[in-house]
Design an enzyme around this catalytic site. Sequence first.
Site, PDB file in Angstrom:
ATOM      1  N   CYS A  20      -0.359  -6.360  -8.326  1.00  0.00           N
ATOM      2  CA  CYS A  20      -1.008  -7.190  -7.305  1.00  0.00           C
ATOM      3  C   CYS A  20      -2.439  -7.548  -7.684  1.00  0.00           C
ATOM      4  O   CYS A  20      -3.072  -8.331  -7.000  1.00  0.00           O
ATOM      5  CB  CYS A  20      -1.015  -6.474  -5.965  1.00  0.00           C
ATOM      6  SG  CYS A  20       0.611  -5.928  -5.483  1.00  0.00           S
ATOM      7  N   GLY A  79       6.319  -4.405   2.803  1.00  0.00           N
ATOM      8  CA  GLY A  79       5.366  -3.320   2.997  1.00  0.00           C
ATOM      9  C   GLY A  79       4.011  -3.839   3.463  1.00  0.00           C
ATOM     10  O   GLY A  79       3.343  -3.226   4.299  1.00  0.00           O
ATOM     11  N   THR A  89      14.240 -14.415  14.005  1.00  0.00           N
ATOM     12  CA  THR A  89      15.654 -14.100  13.802  1.00  0.00           C
ATOM     13  C   THR A  89      15.777 -13.092  12.667  1.00  0.00           C
ATOM     14  O   THR A  89      15.179 -13.272  11.603  1.00  0.00           O
ATOM     15  CB  THR A  89      16.443 -15.385  13.488  1.00  0.00           C
ATOM     16  OG1 THR A  89      16.246 -16.275  14.571  1.00  0.00           O
ATOM     17  CG2 THR A  89      17.930 -15.096  13.312  1.00  0.00           C
TER      18      THR A  89
HETATM   19  N1  PLP Z   1       1.824  -0.330  -0.648  1.00  0.00           N
HETATM   20  C1  PLP Z   1       2.022   0.139  -1.889  1.00  0.00           C
HETATM   21  C2  PLP Z   1       1.592   1.519  -2.216  1.00  0.00           C
HETATM   22  C3  PLP Z   1       2.625  -0.663  -2.854  1.00  0.00           C
HETATM   23  O1  PLP Z   1       2.805  -0.199  -4.102  1.00  0.00           O
HETATM   24  C4  PLP Z   1       3.015  -1.986  -2.503  1.00  0.00           C
HETATM   25  C5  PLP Z   1       3.592  -2.896  -3.524  1.00  0.00           C
HETATM   26  O2  PLP Z   1       3.220  -2.887  -4.668  1.00  0.00           O
HETATM   27  C6  PLP Z   1       2.799  -2.414  -1.186  1.00  0.00           C
HETATM   28  C7  PLP Z   1       2.201  -1.567  -0.287  1.00  0.00           C
HETATM   29  C8  PLP Z   1       3.179  -3.789  -0.747  1.00  0.00           C
HETATM   30  O3  PLP Z   1       4.569  -3.872  -0.528  1.00  0.00           O
HETATM   31  P1  PLP Z   1       5.287  -5.295  -0.513  1.00  0.00           P
HETATM   32  O4  PLP Z   1       5.308  -5.782  -1.924  1.00  0.00           O
HETATM   33  O5  PLP Z   1       6.655  -5.010   0.044  1.00  0.00           O
HETATM   34  O6  PLP Z   1       4.506  -6.163   0.396  1.00  0.00           O
END
Ligand code: PLP
Length: 379
Positions: free
Chosen positions: A324, A70, A238
């Site tokens: 995070c 993401g 890839t």
């Molecule tokens: N966006 C939101 C709303 C999320 O909750 C997260 C992950 O916690 C992300 C983006 C990031 O996704 P990824 O962990 O796949 O990089």
Amino acid sequence: MEHYLDYAATTPVRPEAAQAALSAMTEGFYNPSSRYAPARQAAQRLEEHRAAVAAALGARPEEIIFTSCGTESDNWAIQAAIRAGRHRGRHIVTTAVEHSAVLEPIRALEREGCSVTWLKPDRSGHIAPEQVAAALREDTVLVSMMLVNNEVGTLLPVAEAARAIRESGCPALLHCDAVQGFLKVPFTAKELGVDLLSISGHKIGAPKGIGALYLRRGLKLSPLMLGGGQESGLRPGTEPTAQIAAFAAAVRAGQATLSQDLTAMAELKEYGLRVLAAALPQLKVISPGDAPHIFAVTLPGYKSEVLVRFLSDRGIYLSSGSACHRGKPSHVFAALGLPKPWLDGALRISLSPRTTRADLDALAEGLAAAREQLFSTLS
Ligand code: PLP
């Protein structure tokens, strides 16, 4: 006995997804760009997987580009949209409650000279559609708004933002971080009216390391990286065939039971709110969440980091905010303008259809024990 209540952080890989990955890594290991028969089969399976992910978003297969996560989808969408609009303007509209994967690339663009309007949520975590309309300018080239907030579970007015952009006549592209909304609230990319939309595999039962960006048909964007021309030249490298196979398997499985799953999670969330309120009269609900899988509460007078550790010792796993943040206070809870004791004790609870009432009972008992055994700054 473990009680996992942190499904917004990540999910266990679904057995169908693990099986699909194993098969893609073993008998289907070929490079989809090679020309011999089994490699061409791998390329064909890749397109079937793309079609499955596209179908879940109500999109065409060619509108889906696989990425590594993401975060990559968000970064790419934002940087490419700004580059595409550079001759028309440098104004961005976004919200103060976006995930860091959106906040940080936009902050970087702000440092490089873009002007940014940060929409503030109200105390409940909501953004009003009128705030978007009022923020749009002639030189707005990007609006980035998440679908479901990852810490408080609120729904943001993405479809209304699309309407406001159309009505304003400004050249903005609309990007939506739908990582927490995908397979949690029903939507299609068309219904939302977005140009770009990010999703991630590990929030829906696929492994970490796979995501996708929806890119509305007809929209031309530059790639983030240059290389071997895979993914229509937009995302070279890839293809991670095992992760893609697993992603598609998780999407197919999630879609097959979507409406039951959404009902089950909504019922569990209601049950959770009820048992927590009964066990802890002091507990405050920060947000009951609009999405069925996330809600946030606080125990004023207690530190959420201490609560998380106390609960962890009892096998109960949840977050004091987004995983995070790594210990930093959550910018989302802060943006709500909560009193400090509420901020200090904030907890996010996130569910899956496989969560049980026993998990939520354990949380209520655990928090009641914490309240008895831990020192409160308010007592
Ligand atoms: N966006 C939101 C709303 C999320 O909750 C997260 C992950 O916690 C992300 C983006 C990031 O996704 P990824 O962990 O796949 O990089």
